[in-house]
Write an enzyme that holds these catalytic residues in place. Structure first.
Site: not given
Ligand code: DGJ
Length: 736
Positions: A479, A549
């Site tokens: 991430d 997301d």
């Molecule tokens: C952002 C990501 O896109 C989510 O799927 C998740 O992993 C969160 N970060 C976790 O902090």
């Protein structure tokens, strides 16, 4: 495929069965662009395509014979400041303050295959006969700088990959202030420009406008390719649609700051520039030093946008993505993020995992919160050791328990970041990007580590390797949750601070390369607050990326549809999540959520233990369906049929390589009372073959491919289905 050079006319012609790319040495020694488009016959001389006559009173003409103005001349790597006023491909600040250069033809090499680009992701070949590369060697006589322009033509597809390589063979240092990967001068400007833009949770929506005199551009100055704009651009003829007409696609294999621009001049030539964003870029080249730009890929088609996308899909799936997972069906996963967020214990995770295992899920992914003192997003980043309060037997202990349930285990990292409240930051406050004496910006309570420094990358590699080396982690979600600010490195001198953004990305690529080499069987999925780094640069290391997301099925239709213009289904992470949806509060049927996610690398992101037994049964069926069809869905030929940006119905389909099977996804956003009859024209089928069509367990009939593609598939008229219809309804038609 061939690259030919005609000595007499000084003309280069790169061609394969689909395209020709032609350029020639101009009378002043610079390189001129003659043609890029559908294949035309090889000939000795195309000099009639060089339009060299000065066009207006305002033109300035270079001294020399014959007199030449570059003002509207189509060039390969344009320079501003002599007789050309357009935005240039290159800008070099020299010791005397001048920024003018004059790169003239010195020689060339034509080689089989394609060379690697040191430290950078790029397309590649497996056999030398898959491509040929032309290296044009140019030199600026005043500075002594040598510029190599690389052009690779592949034997298959209307593709040319380009990059530029600078060597300072002079005796004085210079500053590269602009070094684009691609400069493409087109003879006219009758194009629609399509960019893929948005924001967090609504990434890569296509935006269309007609090219006009002046500049149109998109880019990123955030340190990552960004949610806001994707490093991808289409120019299409106004009447080009998904199945017909000319289009040019321009894609940059890069994950940092970029610029994509088209400039239409007063005489209608259009100059496309694509490369590292020159804002905040300043690379010092000492004598003897070199600089390699990222690679840009151009695709030409005269068969519509689907054909252009399919060319990118094949290239990026087979000759950009690499490694063990490149051609493999992707595991069906469950991720605990939207199920628990930071609120979990090992017991809770195992409860989820037990239910997941019963449904047939293959991979359990533990997301954020397993390390350091990470109880919320305010602490812990950088301390990549399992939190013993949550995981008493560490990562291996939990992973073994998950493996005992018959699933693989995956883990989340955010390697490039640290929280002020972390041991890493307390021990190394100078390891972040920040400017001495100035305020530091936090994003999600975190700082960005200075990945331009090798000791920082080494330290993170060590910590991650410690966890991964036990062999119980089969998947990593990488991430990156904030943009870069205060881009300044304590390790570089003042006159090299303009290098930090690019050096940062080189550091990211270096860590990816080391981890993927050390752990070749681990499946990497890239992520950046969802889709802020969904770019070809990262596909070289991680064959799939978390698309957004936003997990709402209706929003995802748009996001995945937009993403498909450049990127293959096998690269798009897509999960079924809970309702009401956590991003938009929408309630959609469980089957619609799965019908959207199955055109991606499929998984779940919800608390399975909160579902009813009927819902769990439905999920089991979805998983069985996905296991049967994922090869076709992820690796078949993908067609967009109806755009969610244009109406209430969206549809797309995937066809197997031998055309014997296809799956059609059909989605109606809002229900309509008393709907009119509708038919959906399919694509890519064998017109001669008879297909059996099924939907939701029902046999709908047998139809020839030509019937389905021309008369169409009837999508209304089933009385039973219409009675049960609702908002956000969807269907998957199975054709075999
Ligand atoms: C952002 C990501 O896109 C989510 O799927 C998740 O992993 C969160 N970060 C976790 O902090």
């Amino acid at each position: 495929m061939s690259i030919s050079y005609n000595e007499k006319s000084k003309t280069f012609h790169l061609f394969n069965e689909e395209i020709s790319y032609i350029m020639a040495v101009l009378p002043n020694g610079q390189m001129g662009q003659l043609y890029f488009g559908k294949k035309i016959h090889p000939k000795e001389d195309y000099s009639y395509l060089l339009e060299l006559l000065p066009r207006s009173m305002a033109s300035c003409v270079l001294d020399g014979e014959p007199p030449l103005s570059l003002e509207h001349v189509k060039q390969e790597y344009g320079v501003y400041g002599s007789s050309d006023y357009r935005f240039p491909a290159v800008e070099i600040l020299q010791e005397n303050g001048s920024r003018i250069s004059d790169f003239c033809y010195k020689g060339h090499q034509i080689t089989p295959g394609k060379p690697k680009l040191a430290g950078l992701p790029a397309t590649y070949v497996e056999e030398e006969n898959e491509a040929q590369t032309l290296t044009l060697v140019l030199e600026d006589p005043v500075t002594g700088i040598e510029l190599e322009l690389l052009y690779t033509i592949f034997s298959q597809g209307g593709i040319v990959a380009r990059s530029a390589h600078f060597s300072n063979s002079g005796s004085a240092p210079v500053h590269l202030l602009k070094a684009m990967s691609l400069c493409m001068d087109l003879p006219d400007c009758d194009y629609d420009w399509i960019q893929f833009s948005g924001a967090w949770a609504r990434e890569r929506h296509p935006r269309v406008r007609h090219l006009e005199q002046g500049i149109q551009s998109i880019g990123s100055m955030r340190g990552h390719s960004s949610h806001e704009h994707n490093p991808f651009l289409i120019l299409k003829r106004p009447f080009t649609d998904e199945f017909h007409g000319e289009a040019l696609g321009f894609s940059l294999i890069y994950s940092g700051n970029f610029l994509a621009q088209a400039e239409v001049d007063s005489h209608g030539t259009a100059r496309v520039l694509l490369g590292i964003n020159p804002e905040w870029f300043d690379w010092k080249l000492e004598p003897g030093q070199t600089f390699q730009t990222p690679e840009a890929v151009m695709v030409y088609t005269d068969q519509g946008l689907n054909h252009m996308s399919q060319t990118f899909h094949r290239l990026y799936q087979k000759r950009l993505a690499r490694g063990f997972w490149r051609d493999r069906e992707r595991p069906i996963l469950v991720n605990n993020w939207e199920a628990t967020y930071f609120d979990f214990t090992e017991e809770k995770i195992l409860d989820l995992a037990k239910t997941a295992a019963r449904t047939g899920i293959e991979l359990f992914v533990l997301d954020d919160g397993w390390f350091g003192k990470r109880l919320s997003d305010r602490s812990g980043l950088g301390d990549w050791r399992a939190n013993p309060d949550r995981l008493p037997q560490g990562i291996s202990g939990l992973a073994k328990k998950i493996e005992a349930l018959g699933m693989k285990f995956g883990l989340w990292f955010e390697p490039e970041m640290t929280n002020p409240d972390s041991d890493l930051y307390r021990n190394h406050p100078d390891w972040i990007l920040s400017v001495p004496g100035r305020a530091k910006s936090q994003g999600r309570h975190q700082y960005v580590l200075d990945f331009s420094r090798s000791e920082v990358v080494d330290a993170i590699f060590q910590m991650m390797s410690e966890i991964l080396k036990d062999g119980h982690v089969s998947y990593v979600k990488w991430d990156m949750n904030r943009s870069i600010t205060e881009c300044w490195s304590a390790a570089l001198p003042a006159d090299r601070q303009g290098e930090v953004f690019h050096r940062y990305i080189l550091g990211v690529y270096n860590l990816y390369e080391r981890l993927t080499s050390a752990f070749p069987h681990i499946l990497f999925e890239s992520c950046s607050s969802g889709g802020a780094r969904f770019d070809p640069g990262l596909l070289y290391y991680a064959p799939q990326a978390w698309t957004s997301d936003d997990t709402d099925a209706v929003e995802r239709l748009k996001i995945q549809y937009g993403t498909s213009y450049c990127y293959p289904v096998s690269s798009m992470g897509a999960h079924v999540s809970a309702c009401p949806n956590h991003q938009v509060g929408r309630i959609t049927p469980l089957n619609t959520r799965a019908n959207v996610a199955c055109f991606g690398t499929f998984g779940y992101e919800l608390d399975l233990n909160r579902l009813s037994s009927d819902e769990l049964e439905e999920i089991k069926e979805q998983i069985t369906f996905m296991k049967t069809w994922r090869n076709l869905l992820q690796f078949g030929t993908f067609y967009r049929l109806q755009s969610p940006f244009l109406g209430n119905i969206a549809s797309w389909m995937a066809v197997s390589d031998d055309h014997s099977q296809a799956l059609v996804g059909w989605y109606r956003i809002l229900n309509t009372a008393n709907p009119p009859y509708t038919r959906l024209k399919l694509a890519g089928l064998d017109p001669e073959r008879l297909y059996r069509v099924r939907e939701g367990g029902k046999f709908l009939g047998k139809f020839f491919g030509d019937e389905l593609m021309n008369a169409g598939l009837l999508t209304t008229g089933d009385e039973e289905a219409e009675k049960a219809s609702c908002d956000f309804e969807s269907r998957i038609y199975i054709l075999d």
